[in-house]
Scaffold this motif. Structure first.
Motif, mmCIF file in Angstrom:
data_model
loop_
_atom_site.group_PDB
_atom_site.id
_atom_site.type_symbol
_atom_site.label_atom_id
_atom_site.label_comp_id
_atom_site.label_asym_id
_atom_site.label_seq_id
_atom_site.Cartn_x
_atom_site.Cartn_y
_atom_site.Cartn_z
ATOM 1 N N PHE A 1097 0.834 -1.210 0.000
ATOM 2 C CA PHE A 1097 0.000 0.000 0.000
ATOM 3 C C PHE A 1097 0.867 1.257 0.000
ATOM 4 C CE2 PHE A 1097 -1.692 3.312 2.841
ATOM 5 C CZ PHE A 1097 -2.726 3.771 2.051
ATOM 6 N N LEU A 1098 1.859 1.289 0.852
ATOM 7 C CA LEU A 1098 2.734 2.467 0.906
ATOM 8 C C LEU A 1098 3.474 2.657 -0.399
ATOM 9 C CD1 LEU A 1098 4.140 1.898 4.509
ATOM 10 C CD2 LEU A 1098 2.525 3.667 3.823
ATOM 11 N N LEU A 1099 3.943 1.552 -0.966
ATOM 12 C CA LEU A 1099 4.658 1.637 -2.241
ATOM 13 C C LEU A 1099 3.744 2.144 -3.344
ATOM 14 C CD1 LEU A 1099 7.126 1.091 -4.021
ATOM 15 C CD2 LEU A 1099 6.335 -1.273 -4.236
ATOM 16 N N GLU A 1100 2.531 1.610 -3.410
ATOM 17 C CA GLU A 1100 1.599 2.018 -4.451
ATOM 18 C C GLU A 1100 1.199 3.476 -4.282
ATOM 19 O OE1 GLU A 1100 0.485 0.514 -7.186
ATOM 20 O OE2 GLU A 1100 1.919 -1.075 -6.744
ATOM 21 N N THR A 1101 1.006 3.898 -3.040
ATOM 22 C CA THR A 1101 0.663 5.303 -2.805
ATOM 23 C C THR A 1101 1.793 6.217 -3.247
ATOM 24 O OG1 THR A 1101 -0.656 4.622 -0.884
ATOM 25 C CG2 THR A 1101 -0.082 6.947 -1.050
ATOM 26 N N MET A 1102 2.996 5.827 -2.937
ATOM 27 C CA MET A 1102 4.159 6.628 -3.313
ATOM 28 C C MET A 1102 4.268 6.738 -4.829
ATOM 29 S SD MET A 1102 8.063 6.168 -1.919
ATOM 30 C CE MET A 1102 7.719 4.443 -1.682
ATOM 31 N N ILE A 1103 4.088 5.627 -5.518
ATOM 32 C CA ILE A 1103 4.221 5.631 -6.971
ATOM 33 C C ILE A 1103 3.055 6.357 -7.612
ATOM 34 C CG2 ILE A 1103 4.428 4.159 -9.002
ATOM 35 C CD1 ILE A 1103 6.832 4.235 -7.008
ATOM 36 N N SER A 1104 1.873 6.207 -7.047
ATOM 37 C CA SER A 1104 0.714 6.910 -7.598
ATOM 38 C C SER A 1104 0.908 8.413 -7.515
ATOM 39 C CB SER A 1104 -0.545 6.492 -6.834
ATOM 40 O OG SER A 1104 -1.662 7.213 -7.296
ATOM 41 N N ILE A 1105 1.434 8.881 -6.380
ATOM 42 C CA ILE A 1105 1.689 10.318 -6.237
ATOM 43 C C ILE A 1105 2.732 10.778 -7.245
ATOM 44 C CG2 ILE A 1105 2.660 12.050 -4.674
ATOM 45 C CD1 ILE A 1105 1.409 10.484 -2.357
ATOM 46 N N ALA A 1106 3.795 10.029 -7.351
ATOM 47 C CA ALA A 1106 4.854 10.420 -8.301
ATOM 48 C C ALA A 1106 4.355 10.361 -9.730
ATOM 49 C CB ALA A 1106 6.066 9.510 -8.113
ATOM 50 N N GLY A 1107 3.540 9.357 -10.025
ATOM 51 C CA GLY A 1107 3.051 9.228 -11.391
ATOM 52 C C GLY A 1107 2.109 10.341 -11.788
ATOM 53 N N THR A 1109 2.282 13.399 -10.596
ATOM 54 C CA THR A 1109 2.977 14.692 -10.516
ATOM 55 C C THR A 1109 4.277 14.622 -11.312
ATOM 56 O OG1 THR A 1109 4.017 13.971 -8.449
ATOM 57 C CG2 THR A 1109 2.000 15.276 -8.275
ATOM 58 N N PRO A 1110 4.191 14.390 -12.610
ATOM 59 C CA PRO A 1110 5.432 14.250 -13.390
ATOM 60 C C PRO A 1110 6.275 15.513 -13.406
ATOM 61 C CG PRO A 1110 3.514 14.446 -14.834
ATOM 62 C CD PRO A 1110 2.984 14.300 -13.450
ATOM 63 N N GLN A 1111 5.632 16.655 -13.181
ATOM 64 C CA GLN A 1111 6.399 17.899 -13.198
ATOM 65 C C GLN A 1111 7.377 17.989 -12.046
ATOM 66 O OE1 GLN A 1111 3.251 17.507 -12.581
ATOM 67 N NE2 GLN A 1111 2.494 18.817 -10.940
ATOM 68 N N HIS A 1112 7.149 17.208 -11.000
ATOM 69 C CA HIS A 1112 8.034 17.221 -9.830
ATOM 70 C C HIS A 1112 8.841 15.936 -9.692
ATOM 71 C CE1 HIS A 1112 6.072 20.881 -8.720
ATOM 72 N NE2 HIS A 1112 4.915 20.302 -8.413
ATOM 73 N N LEU A 1113 8.820 15.119 -10.716
ATOM 74 C CA LEU A 1113 9.475 13.817 -10.595
ATOM 75 C C LEU A 1113 10.981 13.957 -10.387
ATOM 76 C CD1 LEU A 1113 9.056 10.816 -10.593
ATOM 77 C CD2 LEU A 1113 9.351 10.793 -13.061
ATOM 78 N N ARG A 1148 7.064 2.080 -14.441
ATOM 79 C CA ARG A 1148 6.112 3.175 -14.650
ATOM 80 C C ARG A 1148 6.807 4.528 -14.566
ATOM 81 N NH1 ARG A 1148 1.426 2.412 -10.472
ATOM 82 N NH2 ARG A 1148 0.955 4.524 -11.210
ATOM 83 N N LEU A 1149 7.690 4.635 -13.618
ATOM 84 C CA LEU A 1149 8.423 5.893 -13.480
ATOM 85 C C LEU A 1149 9.424 6.063 -14.615
ATOM 86 C CD1 LEU A 1149 9.041 6.048 -9.634
ATOM 87 C CD2 LEU A 1149 7.255 7.147 -10.964
ATOM 88 N N CYS A 1150 9.990 4.970 -15.081
ATOM 89 C CA CYS A 1150 10.937 5.063 -16.197
ATOM 90 C C CYS A 1150 10.253 5.579 -17.453
ATOM 91 C CB CYS A 1150 11.570 3.699 -16.467
ATOM 92 S SG CYS A 1150 12.830 3.248 -15.252
#
Length: 1522
Positions: A1097-1107, A1109-1113, A1148-1150
């Motif tokens: 859950f924590l990992l998915e939340t972290m990635i969802s937020i990053a995904g 907000t690409p302008q702040h990646l 996904r981040l890549c």
């Protein structure tokens, strides 16, 4: 019914009223025996009648003359008869002079012959005259009448009868005085003398304890009413004019003595003697009928009873400041607690009157310097001392008056307010100490901070257990307030601090003033501590709660006022404040000074060094450093005076001592006053040499300041001796341990002959002696009790004159610094109150406090405040847990109110915790919309999120995870741990997640679902409603809109929590299982953590937020990558789903990183991590890897360099072992090699493609190994329909097809043949060579065919001049190929098929040799080396195979090769024409051929003639070329 209205004409005639009152009084008089005979009234005017008629009367006989007393009685009655006759013919009695109308009544009131009822009747008549307006401002002779009236009521005498009747008379006196001053229009016409007379009468009545309680209370009420009336006059008059009138009144003595004195009862009757002025006394005594005794009120002028008309006419009228000031002086004098004349009861009365006076005057009293000076000095001093009283009534009255005083005169009482607040805080904050421990607690008091000459409001009788001989006695302890005293003081503090600007005033006036205490900080510290329960048993629970509520209310009021200013609800006050920059500079300097003073008070040298380093000792170029230092030491009030005196008197500081004493101005000052001034700045040290040093320096300065002609001191030595004598005299006269005091004679005797051999004059020494005797020289910090208080109070007044008035402002300019200094204490206290108290009002106030603190934090941009609020409220919610379990129990799921509800332990517990629900709603309401202000607080937010997630209480939006293959799915809470070694054979597009969702939970007892009760369901519904009110989904959406700084903080919090549940937990468990070596567990594999849904859950939340907000990646990437790399670097230790989600997250981040040029390198760094995953792990995530890489490659130009393609290739190669992933990977590679739109083969990806295709072919061979064997010797060869083998075959074809790109790529990049060989050709040949030994027969046959085509074809690019390339063909391709075929393990993979491959390899060996070595006619040395190796390999082939078919093939191939070499003169029989090299080459070839083909060489090359040899050679070459 309408009320009746009356005109002036309709009122009763005033003449009637007058006659009625005359009748009433005379009737009362006739009831008395003195006036019972009517004849008495007829003799009164017989002589006057005779005179009017012109008759002469002779003298009456002596015996017929009336006695004096009889005459007085007759005059009293006759006065009324005369008045009746005078008004008989007068239509309007107001046309007569008012003194004539009032004369008989006032004479009767004044007469000692009157009785109580008669006097009472006369006073009632006067009262009716006021009521009926007979006495008005229009009356003739009003001034004279008022003077007489004032004198009459102030000098009323009558015979006492019974006490109740007498008190009725006094009560009517109060009524008449009230009518005169307050109840009619004549009050403003009174003069100062009349006002003082009347006020003195009323006040004395109030203070006579012998009178009844009712009378005294009535008199007090009358006094308060009068005071409120007369002091309103301050609003109507001009202050300057009144002050001038006051000075005139003081100078002009003929106007009368405007003084008041109240003589109250004393316990021992003392206090009535030795008065400098007349006092008011009302003795109520019963006497015999033969004596004249009664109730007497004395006049303030003389013992004469009447004020003459001349004096009245000359008196200044109307009354004004002189009378008011005199009343004020009397009231303040009564309050003196050291005056034994007045009792506490009298002081209570005076306090009530004084409070009414202050309430009436308001702030206008500050416009009158005479009143102001009285309050600032004596008024405050007496009031503050009364605030120490143990009498609850006295304490309450004193505190009430003090509160009113600060309410009305706060700007003028800066230091007085500091003193009172310091005293109040000390009394309220000091914990109660046992008596046995008092000594231990007192001694360290000397280390407390030193405030500049502030009086200590300690109890006068406070014990000071000071060690004998101690040079630094501590400040007296303040007794802690207990019980009702504590409540009163706390209520008063609350009342004083109720104004919105109070805390601002404290901060600007005290905390930013270098000479004042930090009252704002101290008060906040006290209030915050006061919210917590005191650890004492002497306070009842109700009192403690009341105290806590008051402290909290003051804190919340302060926060609310600041929030109102921040929102602009309350405007600023007077703009009389300095700029915030100046205040901050002053506060910073104050902090440095306090630090330097503390260092000085510990070690003076260190303190001086610190002060100079920080520029606090201002160096002036025009003066020396020593003088600048002396100025600072003299002006700094924070230094320990004992240490200061000791420091400046040391031998090494003689220059400093001279400069220090040189700062004093002793000109024209007596030596006693000069010594007093000097010794007020420091305390004399105890060593005699140091005292001598100080005295000597003083003598030099004093003698230089006072020329010899202006004083009788003749030398410095005389001053030195005098100074010493002053010190000794001061000690002798005032030390309580000395019984026999020094007399003036002793003092004179001791100083004989010291003035240059002569004596000082007796007058000179007498003045010194009297000065010291009357006024002790008090050393700083030396005395305690009343003497020390008086000294310190004078110092306070001196400082007050220097500091000026307080700054009064209600501005928000200083709120930032104030809030920043105290927010942590305040929020902690509010949180404690919220958690501890159950009162609904307190909880509401605490909630408002949280919100207001959040508002201020947002306004002032203080993220720490938000974090602290979140931390405090999150603790109150009960949703935080230290050990969140990994395993989620099977909670019951029920349908309630149309929804599916999971009844968990948290949902039940939270649903019954109403305060926790309140805290949650407040918390998330504050955070919603204020996310940008959060930093560390995100940790608590996500901790609560994960707890709610584990109990199925989060909104659905927050439970989803994105997938490359299956879209959006829910994060599973439970699941079995599948084996990573299981091979997928379903051929579908499902991810590993499917196995978790499809795996049954089992049938163990752990999976039994308990039943939920109705109460549990109801509690769960309450929890769900609360969570809906928290609007978590809105907050989750707002996270995506955060500014970069807050967003980074949120992701850091998520990463920290995830790290704790994964990496940290793995380390802990690994350390726990690190046991000694045990062979029985060596094959169990690596330790794997149990599946933790919270980590996912924590990992998915972290990635969802990053995904989202690409302008702040770019800012988020380092945080996320650190966590993901930590997981994937030890992937074998975590659950399959967690690693799968980590890989998906990384890919996904890549995909997003690929769009950012600055982060492109991170894409390949991430892919490299994936490429290096363990094979088992890589196989489990292969499908996701393929899908992710495919998305990355869809972006044009994302992969450009060869290194990048190598990383891509390495990543894709990890997917080949997975059937479904391999299919997609092969399709991707095929599209590249087939030049599908958007993809093409380049010089950078050529090696990558070769490697991938080579791995596909290898995988086909690997699949053969995994098939079940039909025999022990050979592996099963699958049909060509096998997907893996088919992909292997296609891979070999694609490898061969890559040869068509070699020439274009070389030309495009202008590569020389040598570079093209190494970059393109050689890798391709090596790959085909390796695949020529593939266990798969199909792949192997295709590979060797394609290898032969490539080697013998024209598309091979190499440097023909470089024989090294040819050698590489043999050494890197052909020889390894044949060598591998000779290996038994390779042969047994496919025995029947390998024979054919060996045959083809032998043929290929010879053909390639002839193609590259013989045809090109290369150097014979190189040919011989290759040829010998070929013969060795063919020897091994023939020996290993033992096959006729192979034997024939090898023979045929060798025959062609031998003939070609013979034709090329490389291999010729020995003859005379041969050289040594040819002979050696022939012999070596012959020797090797004889091993496996005996006679073969002689058969193929017989000794022929030259012509035949040429023909044969030409024919052979043509055959080979065909």
């Amino acid at each position: 019914m309408q009320p009746a209205t009356f005109s002036a004409a309709s009122r009763i005639e005033k003449k009637h009223v007058l006659l009625s009152e005359i009748l009433a009084v005379t009737s009362t008089m006739r009831k008395n025996s003195r006036w019972a005979a009517a004849a008495q009234t007829l003799v009164a005017r017989d002589s006057a009648l005779a005179k009017d008629l012109g008759l002469r009367r002779g003298s009456l006989p002596v015996e017929s003359q009336r006695s004096g007393r009889f005459s007085q009685e007759a005059d009293l009655m006759g006065g009324f008869q005369e008045l009746k006759r005078a008004i008989r013919d007068v239509a309007d009695v107001q046309s007569l002079h008012l003194p004539a109308l009032l004369g008989p009544f006032l004479s009767l009131i004044r007469s000692p012959l009157s009785t109580g009822p008669i006097t009472s009747a006369a006073l009632s008549s006067v009262h009716n005259f006021f009521v009926c307006d007979l006495i008005s401002s229009d009356s003739l002779g009003l001034d004279s009448a008022l003077s007489e009236l004032s004198s009459a009521v102030s000098h009323c005498k009558f015979e006492a009868s019974d006490s109740s009747g007498d008190e009725v008379v006094l009560l009517k006196i109060m009524t008449v005085i009230h009518d005169c001053i307050c109840g009619s229009s004549v009050g403003p016409m009174l003069g100062d003398v009349e006002i003082c007379e009347m006020l003195e009468t009323v006040l004395t009545t109030c203070c006579q304890m012998r009178l009844s309680e009712i009378l005294r209370r009535s008199a007090e009420a009358t006094m308060i009413s009068i005071v409120r009336t007369i002091f309103c006059r301050l609003y109507d008059v001009d202050p300057a004019t009144e002050e001038a009138k006051l000075r005139l009144s003081e100078e002009a003595s003929h106007h009368g003595d405007i003084t008041m004195t109240v003589l109250a009862d004393t316990p021992d009757g003392a206090g009535l003697q030795n008065r400098d002025f007349l006092a008011v006394d009302i003795p109520v005594t019963s006497t015999s009928h033969d004596e004249v005794s009664g109730v007497t009120i004395k006049t303030p002028a003389t013992q004469s009873a009447i004020i003459t008309e001349d004096s009245v006419a000359n008196a200044p009228k109307p009354y004004g400041l002189p009378a008011l000031l005199e009343l004020f002086r009397v009231l303040v004098h009564i309050l003196d607690p050291n005056d034994q004349i007045h009792t506490d009861s009298v002081r209570l009365t005076a306090l009530g009157i004084l409070n009414a006076t202050l309430e009436t005057c308001g702030t206008v009293i500050g416009n009158y310097p005479s009143l102001l000076s009285l309050i600032v000095d004596h008024g405050c001093r007496h009031l503050f001392q009364l605030a120490r009283s143990d009498n609850p009534s006295m304490l309450q009255a004193a505190l009430r008056t003090i509160a009113t005083l600060f309410e009305t005169m706060r700007p003028y009482l800066k230091l007085q307010q500091e003193l009172f607040l310091t005293f109040t805080i000390d009394r309220l904050a000091t914990p109660p100490l046992p008596r046995s421990n008092m000594t231990k607690k007192i001694r360290p008091a000397s280390s407390r901070r030193i405030t500049p000459s502030t009086p200590v409001l300690a109890p006068v009788n406070a014990d000071s257990d000071i060690e004998k001989g101690s040079l630094t006695p501590p400040r007296p302890l303040v007794q802690p307030a207990r019980g009702e005293t504590r409540d009163l003081m706390l209520e008063t503090l609350s009342q004083i601090s109720r104004h919105p600007w109070f805390m601002v005033d404290l901060y600007t006036n005290y905390d930013c003033d270098i000479n004042c205490d930090n009252l704002f900080e101290r008060l906040i510290d006290f209030l915050t501590k006061g919210v917590y329960a005191m650890q004492t048993s002497s306070v009842s629970e109700a009192q403690q709660l009341h105290s806590q509520f008051l402290c909290l209310d003051m804190l919340l009021g302060f926060v609310g006022d600041m929030a109102a200013r921040a929102e602009g609800v309350r405007g600023c006050g007077r703009q009389e404040f300095v700029s915030p920059e100046d205040l901050m500079q002053s506060k910073s300097r104050k902090k440095l000074v306090l630090t330097g003073a503390a260092k000085f008070n510990s070690k003076p040298k260190h303190g001086i060094a610190f002060l100079e380093e920080n520029g606090l000792v201002e160096l002036n170029p025009s003066e020396s450093r020593t003088r600048s230092l002396a100025k600072f030491l003299k002006s700094c009030t924070r230094l320990d005076k004992r240490l200061l005196g000791d420091y400046i008197s040391k031998p090494e500081n003689v220059d400093l001592l001279k400069e220090f004493i040189g700062l004093f101005d002793f000109k024209n000052k007596p030596i006693a006053d000069a010594m007093r001034e000097m010794l007020a700045s420091f305390r004399l040290p105890g060593e005699s040499q140091q005292i001598s040093r100080i005295t000597e320096t003083f003598a030099a300065k004093y003698f230089a300041s006072n020329p010899r002609k202006e004083t009788e001191i003749k030398s410095e030595d005389a001053v030195y001796v005098l100074a010493y004598s002053v010190i000794m005299l001061n000690t002798d006269l005032h030390n309580p341990q000395i019984r026999k005091r020094m007399t003036i004679e002793d003092y004179q005797r001791n100083l004989r002959g010291v003035n240059g051999g002569e004596n000082f004059s007796p007058e000179f020494l007498q003045s010194i002696y009297d000065s010291i005797r009357k006024r002790e020289i008090i050393m700083p910090e030396e005395h305690t009790g009343q003497l020390g208080f008086e000294y310190a109070w004078k110092e306070l007044l001196t400082r007050a004159r220097q500091s000026g008035p307080s700054v009064m402002c209600n501005t928000s300019l200083f709120d930032y610094d104030m809030f920043k200094a105290m927010w942590k204490l305040v929020i902690s206290a509010i949180a404690h109150a919220f958690i501890t108290f159950d009162d609904e009002y307190i909880i509401q106030r605490a909630i408002s406090g949280f919100r207001q603190c959040a508002t201020l934090a947002g306004r002032f941009n203080l993220p720490d405040v938000f974090d602290f609020i979140v931390a405090a409220l999150s603790q109150a919610t009960g949703l935080l847990t230290d050990n969140l379990p990994v395993h989620v129990p099977n909670y019951p799921v029920v349908d309630a109110e149309g929804q599916s509800v999971t009844v968990s332990s948290v949902s039940v517990r939270f649903g019954t915790n109403f305060k926790g629900q309140l805290a949650a709603v407040i918390l998330f309401n504050i955070v919603n919309g204020n996310g940008n202000a959060l930093r560390e607080g995100w940790t608590q937010i996500f901790e609560m999120f994960q707890n709610l997630f584990m109990h199925s209480l989060l909104p659905t939006r927050m439970l989803q995870m994105e997938d490359f293959l299956g879209g959006v799915t829910m994060i599973p809470l439970r699941g079995s741990q599948p084996s990573r070694h299981a091979q997928r054979n379903d051929g579908g597009l499902l991810s590993t997640l499917s196995s978790y969702l499809m795996t049954p939970c089992g049938s163990s007892s752990e999976n039994l679902v308990p039943e939920a009760t109705d109460s549990e369901v109801e509690s769960t519904l309450c929890t769900i409603d609360c969570i809906k009110s928290c609007r978590l989904d809105e907050l989750y959406g707002q996270i995506m809109q955060l500014d970069v700084e807050a967003l980074v903080a949120a992701v850091k919090a998520l990463e920290a929590l995830a790290h704790e549940r994964t990496v940290t937990k793995l380390k802990e468990e690994t350390d726990d299982v690190s046991l000694p070596y045990n062979p029985s567990i060596t094959n169990e594999g690596p330790h794997v953590l149990t599946y933790d849904p919270a980590a996912v859950f924590l990992l998915e939340t972290m990635i969802s937020i990053a995904g989202q907000t690409p302008q702040h990646l770019e800012d988020l990437w380092p945080i996320i990558f650190e966590h993901l790399s930590a997981l994937l670097s030890t992937a074998a230790h975590y659950s399959v789903l967690l690693i799968e989600r980590a890989v998906v997250a990384l890919l996904r981040l890549c995909v997003i990183l690929a769009q950012k040029g600055t982060l492109r390198d991170q894409v390949y760094l991430s892919l490299d991590i994936i490429a290096n995953l363990p094979p088992v792990v890589a196989n489990s995530v292969a499908e996701h890897v393929t899908a992710g890489v495919s998305l990355i490659l869809q972006r044009e130009g994302i992969v450009s360099t060869q290194t990048e393609w190598n990383v891509i290739g390495a990543t894709l190669r990890t997917t080949i072992s997975h059937s479904e992933a391999a299919r997609y990977t092969f399709s991707l590679v095929s599209n590249i090699t087939s030049e599908v739109e958007g993809q093409k083969v380049t010089q950078n990806n050529f090696p990558c493609l070769v490697a991938i295709l080579d791995d596909f072919a290898t995988a086909a061979g690997a699949s053969i190994r995994t098939q079940p064997q039909r025999s022990r010797r050979a592996l099963y060869q699958p049909a060509t329909e096998s997907p893996i083998v088919e992909r292997g075959r296609k891979a070999v074809d694609l490898l061969s097809d890559l040869k068509r790109f070699i020439a274009p790529l070389s030309a495009a990049s202008n590569l020389p043949p040598a570079d093209a060989w190494r970059q393109y050709c050689l890798p391709l040949l090596c790959s085909l060579g390796r695949q020529s030994t593939n266990p798969s027969r199909l792949v192997r046959n295709v590979a060797i065919v394609q290898l032969q085509r490539l080697l013998l074809g024209s598309q091979l690019v190499y440097d023909e001049t470089d024989h090294g390339h040819v050698e590489e063909i043999f050494n890197s391709v052909i020889f390894p190929l044949v060598d591998d075929l000779l290996k038994p393990q390779v042969y047994h993979l496919d025995p029947s098929g390998m024979s054919e491959t060996r045959l083809r390899a032998s043929t290929l060996l010879c053909k390639v040799f002839m193609h590259f070595e013989v045809r090109d006619k290369r150097g014979k040395a190189e040919v011989r080396a290759i040829w010998i190796q070929i013969l060795d390999l063919l020897d091994r082939l023939v020996g290993a195979e033992k096959s006729e078919l192979l034997y024939e093939a090898v023979s045929e191939s060798l025959k062609n090769a031998v003939l070609v070499m013979n034709a090329a003169d490389i291999l010729v029989p020995p003859s005379e024409r041969c050289n040594e090299q040819q002979r050696t080459f022939w012999l070596a070839t012959h020797a090797r051929l004889e091993r496996f083909l005996p006679g073969f060489l002689a058969e193929v090359i017989p000794p022929p003639e030259a012509a035949e040899s040429a023909v044969t050679t030409a024919t052979t070459i043509r055959k080979v070329e065909m």
